[in-house]
Design a protein around this motif. Structure first.
Motif, short mmCIF file in Angstrom:
data_model
loop_
_atom_site.label_atom_id
_atom_site.label_comp_id
_atom_site.label_asym_id
_atom_site.label_seq_id
_atom_site.Cartn_x
_atom_site.Cartn_y
_atom_site.Cartn_z
N TYR A 99 34.31 -45.29 12.21
CA TYR A 99 33.61 -46.39 12.88
C TYR A 99 32.60 -45.86 13.89
O TYR A 99 31.50 -46.41 14.03
CB TYR A 99 34.61 -47.32 13.56
CG TYR A 99 35.51 -48.07 12.60
CD1 TYR A 99 35.01 -48.59 11.41
CD2 TYR A 99 36.87 -48.25 12.88
CE1 TYR A 99 35.84 -49.28 10.53
CE2 TYR A 99 37.69 -48.93 12.00
CZ TYR A 99 37.18 -49.44 10.82
OH TYR A 99 37.99 -50.11 9.95
N ASP A 100 32.96 -44.79 14.60
CA ASP A 100 32.02 -44.17 15.53
C ASP A 100 30.79 -43.66 14.77
O ASP A 100 29.64 -43.85 15.22
CB ASP A 100 32.69 -43.02 16.28
CG ASP A 100 31.73 -42.27 17.18
OD1 ASP A 100 31.24 -42.87 18.16
OD2 ASP A 100 31.44 -41.09 16.90
N PHE A 101 31.04 -43.05 13.63
CA PHE A 101 29.95 -42.55 12.78
C PHE A 101 29.05 -43.70 12.33
O PHE A 101 27.81 -43.60 12.42
CB PHE A 101 30.57 -41.84 11.57
CG PHE A 101 29.63 -41.56 10.43
CD1 PHE A 101 28.66 -40.58 10.53
CD2 PHE A 101 29.73 -42.27 9.24
CE1 PHE A 101 27.80 -40.31 9.48
CE2 PHE A 101 28.87 -42.01 8.19
CZ PHE A 101 27.90 -41.03 8.30
N MET A 102 29.63 -44.79 11.88
CA MET A 102 28.82 -45.91 11.39
C MET A 102 28.03 -46.57 12.53
O MET A 102 26.90 -47.02 12.33
CB MET A 102 29.70 -46.94 10.69
CG MET A 102 30.27 -46.47 9.36
SD MET A 102 28.99 -46.01 8.15
CE MET A 102 28.19 -47.59 7.88
N ASN A 103 28.59 -46.60 13.72
CA ASN A 103 27.83 -47.12 14.86
C ASN A 103 26.59 -46.27 15.12
O ASN A 103 25.52 -46.79 15.46
CB ASN A 103 28.72 -47.17 16.11
CG ASN A 103 29.70 -48.33 16.08
OD1 ASN A 103 29.44 -49.36 15.46
ND2 ASN A 103 30.84 -48.17 16.75
#
Length: 294
Positions: free
Chosen positions: A184-188
Motif C-alpha cells: 500500500y505504501d508503494f501504491m501511494n
C-alpha cells in the motif's frame, strides 16, 4: 487483446504465471499444468523466459501460443534482453507476432556472472523503447514494491517505473511480496508520481521452506512477523505448511482487492492444485467486485 484493455473491461483482473520445463526435459511435461490452470479461467497467463538461450525462448513462444490458440486465454510472453542483440530481439518479436501473441513482459534478465552481457541492452528500459519503436505489441514490465534487490532505494524504483511508462510500458506486474502494508505504501507513491498504468500485485503462495530461502536470495522481500510465525510453526509438517501458505496468500488477496487493488498475479510455481484452492476461495469476491463494475 492487449493486457491494458482487460483493465478497461473488469474491475479486478486475475492472472497466473507459469514457467517452461528445463531444456533437458520434454516440453509436454507442462501441458497438464496448463490444462488444469485453464479450467480456472484466468484473464491471462504469463510464460517466463529463464536462462537457457534460444531453447528457452522457443519454449516460451510455443507455450504462449498454445495457451492462446487452444484455450482462448490471453497470454504474455516474457522477454529478457541483457545478453541479446537487437537482431535477437527482432527475431523473437517476429516469432511472437507470427503466433498471434500480442503481449510481452519486458525484462532485463539476470546479469552474467562475468558482468559482460555481450548484448545491445543494459536495462529493461532499453528493451521497452526498442520494442515500442519496431512493433505494436502490448508491453508489460516488472516493478518492485520494496525496491530492487540491487537497489533498495524505493524513490529510485518509482522513477524507473515512470521512465518505463513514458517509454511505452502499459501494464506492470509486481515482484512477490508478503506485507500488504508495504504494498500500500508503494501504491501511494505510484499515485503521487502520476503513474497511470495498471499494476498487478504479485502473490506467491509459500508451500515449502526451500521456497523461502530462495526468495530471500532473489527478491529481498520482507517477511512480516505473522508470516514468520507460520513458517516456524509448520516447517516440519509439509501438508500443514502448504495449507497455511495457501491461507496466507488468500488472506493477502482478499485484503488487497477489498482495498481497491485492480489486479492479482499469482505465481503458481506450476502447481495447479495450489492455484485451484486459492481461486475457489476468492472467486465469489472477484465475481461480486466485477459485477459491481457493470
Amino acid at each position: 487483446m492487449k493486457i491494458k484493455n482487460l483493465f478497461e473491461d473488469k474491475k479486478v483482473v486475475l492472472s497466473f504465471e507459469i514457467f517452461p520445463p528445463k531444456p533437458t526435459s520434454k516440453i509436454d511435461t507442462v501441458y497438464n499444468t496448463i490444462e488444469e490452470l485453464a479450467v480456472l479461467k484466468p484473464d491471462f497467463i504469463s510464460v517466463t523466459y529463464g536462462s537457457g538461450g534460444s531453447m528457452t525462448s522457443n519454449r516460451t513462444v510455443e507455450l504462449s501460443s498454445l495457451i492462446k490458440e487452444k484455450y482462448d486465454i490471453e497470454t504474455i510472453a516474457h522477454l529478457t534482453c541483457i545478453s541479446s542483440t537487437q537482431d535477437d530481439i527482432k527475431k523473437t518479436i517476429d516469432e511472437l507476432k507470427a503466433k498471434n501473441i500480442e503481449n510481452i513482459l519486458a525484462l532485463r534478465g539476470d546479469v552474467p556472472i562475468d558482468k559482460v552481457s555481450g548484448g545491445s541492452f543494459n536495462y529493461a528500459t532499453d528493451l521497452i523503447k526498442y520494442v515500442k519503436d519496431i512493433s505494436d505489441l502490448g508491453i508489460s514490465s516488472a516493478c518492485y514494491p520494496e525496491g530492487h534487490i540491487e537497489n533498495k532505494n524505493l524513490d529510485e524504483s518509482i522513477k524507473i517505473i515512470k521512465m518505463k511508462e513514458d517509454m511505452g510500458a502499459e501494464h506492470f506486474i509486481s515482484q512477490m511480496f508478503f506485507s500488504n502494508d508495504a504494498y500500500y505504501d508503494f501504491m501511494n507513491r505510484i499515485y503521487r508520481n502520476n503513474i497511470k498504468s495498471p499494476i498487478e500485485a504479485g502473490i506467491m503462495p509459500v508451500t515449502n521452506r526451500k521456497q523461502i530461502e530462495r526468495m530471500v536470495q532473489l527478491s529481498g522481500a520482507s517477511f512480516p512477523y505473522k508470516f514468520l510465525k507460520i513458517i516456524d510453526k509448520y516447517e516440519n509438517s509439509p501438508e500443514a505448511l502448504e495449507q497455511a501458505g495457501i491461507s496466507y496468500a488468500t488472506e493477502q488477496i482478499i485484503d488487497l482487492v477489498s482495498s481497491g487493488i485492480r489486479g492479482i498475479h499469482l505465481y503458481t510455481m506450476n502447481k495447479p492444485h495450489v492455484a485451484k484452492k486459492i481461486v475457489e476461495s476468492i472467486k465469489p469476491i472477484l465475481d461480486a467486485l466485477n459485477r459491481s463494475e457493470n
